[in-house]
Design a protein around this motif. Sequence first.
Motif, short mmCIF file in Angstrom:
data_model
loop_
_atom_site.label_atom_id
_atom_site.label_comp_id
_atom_site.label_asym_id
_atom_site.label_seq_id
_atom_site.Cartn_x
_atom_site.Cartn_y
_atom_site.Cartn_z
N ASP A 38 5.22 10.60 2.45
CA ASP A 38 4.54 9.44 1.86
C ASP A 38 5.01 8.17 2.57
OD1 ASP A 38 3.40 11.20 0.12
OD2 ASP A 38 4.55 10.56 -1.65
N VAL A 39 4.14 7.18 2.65
CA VAL A 39 4.43 5.95 3.38
C VAL A 39 4.16 4.75 2.49
CG1 VAL A 39 3.71 4.48 5.32
CG2 VAL A 39 3.95 6.96 5.65
N LEU A 40 5.13 3.84 2.42
CA LEU A 40 4.95 2.54 1.78
C LEU A 40 4.81 1.48 2.86
CD1 LEU A 40 5.06 0.69 -0.79
CD2 LEU A 40 7.52 0.49 -0.35
N MET A 41 3.87 0.56 2.68
CA MET A 41 3.60 -0.49 3.66
C MET A 41 3.54 -1.83 2.92
SD MET A 41 0.30 -0.39 6.20
CE MET A 41 0.67 1.31 6.65
N HIS A 42 4.34 -2.81 3.38
CA HIS A 42 4.33 -4.11 2.71
C HIS A 42 4.76 -5.20 3.69
CE1 HIS A 42 8.77 -4.49 2.45
NE2 HIS A 42 8.77 -3.18 2.23
N GLN A 43 4.47 -6.45 3.33
CA GLN A 43 4.90 -7.57 4.16
C GLN A 43 6.26 -8.08 3.71
OE1 GLN A 43 0.94 -9.96 4.42
NE2 GLN A 43 1.94 -10.09 6.41
N GLU A 45 13.27 -9.67 8.97
CA GLU A 45 12.98 -9.43 10.37
C GLU A 45 11.59 -8.83 10.60
OE1 GLU A 45 15.14 -6.91 13.92
OE2 GLU A 45 16.38 -8.11 12.58
N ALA A 46 10.91 -8.47 9.51
CA ALA A 46 9.65 -7.74 9.62
C ALA A 46 8.46 -8.60 9.21
CB ALA A 46 9.69 -6.49 8.76
N PHE A 47 7.40 -8.56 10.04
CA PHE A 47 6.11 -9.08 9.61
C PHE A 47 5.52 -8.12 8.60
CE2 PHE A 47 1.43 -9.37 10.45
CZ PHE A 47 1.25 -10.60 9.84
N VAL A 48 5.61 -6.82 8.89
CA VAL A 48 5.24 -5.76 7.96
C VAL A 48 6.34 -4.69 8.03
CG1 VAL A 48 3.53 -4.00 7.33
CG2 VAL A 48 2.77 -6.18 8.33
N THR A 49 6.65 -4.10 6.88
CA THR A 49 7.62 -3.00 6.82
C THR A 49 6.90 -1.70 6.47
OG1 THR A 49 9.48 -4.41 6.16
CG2 THR A 49 9.63 -2.09 5.58
N ILE A 50 7.32 -0.62 7.13
CA ILE A 50 6.85 0.74 6.80
C ILE A 50 8.06 1.53 6.32
CG2 ILE A 50 5.91 2.88 7.73
CD1 ILE A 50 4.58 1.18 9.93
N VAL A 51 7.94 2.19 5.17
CA VAL A 51 8.98 3.07 4.66
C VAL A 51 8.39 4.47 4.53
CG1 VAL A 51 10.62 3.57 2.81
CG2 VAL A 51 10.05 1.19 3.37
N VAL A 52 8.99 5.44 5.22
CA VAL A 52 8.54 6.84 5.16
C VAL A 52 9.56 7.64 4.36
CG1 VAL A 52 7.89 8.89 6.48
CG2 VAL A 52 7.48 6.61 7.44
N ALA A 53 9.12 8.29 3.29
CA ALA A 53 10.01 9.13 2.50
C ALA A 53 10.31 10.41 3.27
CB ALA A 53 9.38 9.45 1.16
N LEU A 54 11.60 10.76 3.36
CA LEU A 54 12.02 12.00 4.00
C LEU A 54 12.65 12.96 3.00
CD1 LEU A 54 13.54 10.56 7.31
CD2 LEU A 54 11.24 11.46 6.94
N SER A 55 12.49 12.65 1.72
CA SER A 55 12.96 13.51 0.63
C SER A 55 11.88 13.54 -0.44
CB SER A 55 14.26 12.97 0.01
OG SER A 55 15.30 12.88 0.95
N ASP A 56 11.80 14.65 -1.15
CA ASP A 56 10.90 14.72 -2.30
C ASP A 56 11.56 14.05 -3.50
OD1 ASP A 56 8.93 16.12 -0.92
OD2 ASP A 56 9.74 18.08 -1.48
N ALA A 82 0.85 -1.19 0.00
CA ALA A 82 0.00 0.00 0.00
C ALA A 82 0.88 1.24 0.00
CB ALA A 82 -0.91 0.00 1.23
N LEU A 83 0.52 2.23 -0.79
CA LEU A 83 1.24 3.51 -0.83
C LEU A 83 0.30 4.60 -0.33
CD1 LEU A 83 3.84 4.96 -1.58
CD2 LEU A 83 2.93 5.25 -3.89
#
Length: 579
Positions: free
Chosen positions: A286-291, A247-258, A139-140
């Motif tokens: 923006d946030v990316l969420m994935h397993q 190591e992750a059941f779910v990963t969250i990635v938060v963009a800190l740059s445009d 999910a984005l």
Amino acid sequence: RKAAAGGEAPKARDERGDAAAACEQRHDRGVTMKFRGGAALLATAGCLLFVTWQGSAAATSKKGDGRGAASSSVDGLLAGQQMHHQEMPLFTFDSLLAPLPWAAGGGDWRTGVVPKPGGSGAAVAGDGRADGDAGRSFALLRGAIRPWARELRSSLEGLADGSAFGTHADEVDGLPAYEAYLLLRGKHSAGLGASSDGTRVVEALDQEIMPFLRGQYTCDACVACTAFLRRYRQGERLLNPNHFDMEAFVTIVVALSDSSEHGGGLYVQSNASAQSRRLLTMDTGDVLMHQYDLNHGVAVSSGMRYSLVVWVASNRQACADGHSPWYADDAARGDADAQWNLGHLHKRGERGYALNSEAALEWYRKSALQGHPGAMNNLALMLEERSASDEGGASFGTDGGNADAWFRHSAELGEANGQMNLARRLVAAGSVAEAARLYAKAASQGSPKAMVALGALLEDEAGGAAVAASAADSASGSMSLPPSTPEEWYLRSATLGHGPAFRALGRLHESKGAADVAAEWHRRGGEQGDGDCMIALAKQHLQGVGVDISVEAAKAWLRRAAATGRPEAEQLLTLLSEM
């Protein structure tokens, strides 16, 4: 913590896909070092190093800093390689936009799906795990936590020297990670993790993103367990090779740059081939969420990119214990990705799973039989190891096949590690032409190891013609025209930060008599964390070739090399301490 796609993390992964391995057998045997007084013979790592004390040292003219012209020369060579990198296509979403009610100034989200190996492992509906038939989903979330992300980014820019970003070895490729931790096993870490900006972002995640995540994955007990910042920029890291977050059941990635601040960025990969990579455009907040089953990576072609990565555990106890119970559940359901990961964990005895090579072999086999190219490669490596130790690894039952067969299956599906391992075995068997073709395929996918291997083959007269023909046939993807010389292949690999490429370039310039340029390549490779480059530069300081004679400088580089696990560095330090 992360598994390189098609292989294991470097601490356990078999690195034999690189032809220029183990001691640089063709190049570092019989090195002569000259000092004042005495003599000694040192055997290190199966290679002979001759150390000779003499009344006067050869080639020891004072070089001063010596880096000006050499550094400019190296910069020019690297700059000439930038034109070969092309932007990858964007990922195309099919799902409809949905609003994010909490996002300040508005926000929306949508889901994406890429294919998954197998299909017999459909999960129970509503259990939060990916359906084997539905594919690997993610999910984005656009603008999900923009104000907090901007605050954290501002605090990062306020760091004068960037020293908060650690240069410990990354789990995927072993290069300096440039990470700064905010959370470790659910607890705030020192430094940025304890800062007001760091704690505010973690609180924002907990208050706004985690409730959404728990609903999406039906995991009421999920907790943010480990969180760290990453930085990508020229001279540090530009790549994070495609991998799975073990190591992750779910990963969250938060963009800190445009996205306007850098070229490239985070991509998803739908199969073993790099041609399936698709870029996700992300801006600050923006946030990316994935397993764990999403094959992804980062490739930055220009500028600088910051991001925050959060690994979510299925419950607080699993986080505190460092366990991953979800793999056993999903593997039992028939999920090919879970089976592959479970094979890794049993092979290493990690994340709450017992060290058990038989279990590892069985889970790799189950995943491989579902068509998982990474599992095929790992199964082949285990079969090869057993065959070499006379444990009956030549075959595996009636449906397992032998190591070469599984390497070939993996290679044919486009798995770069499978291509390189099969090529390695073909070189040993004398089939250089086919090996060159496979190395070229892996190199066309952007594999820096394959590029070094091709350069090494080109240095060998017998392999040169085979490499040239195969590279021309296989050129595609990230490369326009294939290199025709060893130096060009090494340069392309070096632009990706691959340590052995720097050592190979140093060797080439040594052979040309350009010792100062060789020293600059070794210095840059050493700064990238390559122990062989560190040792090579230490030897140059001891000899005074291309740099000033400096025992202290040599010791400093040898200490750094020893920290990477190089026995030769330890032995040289011991020898120098006895002078």
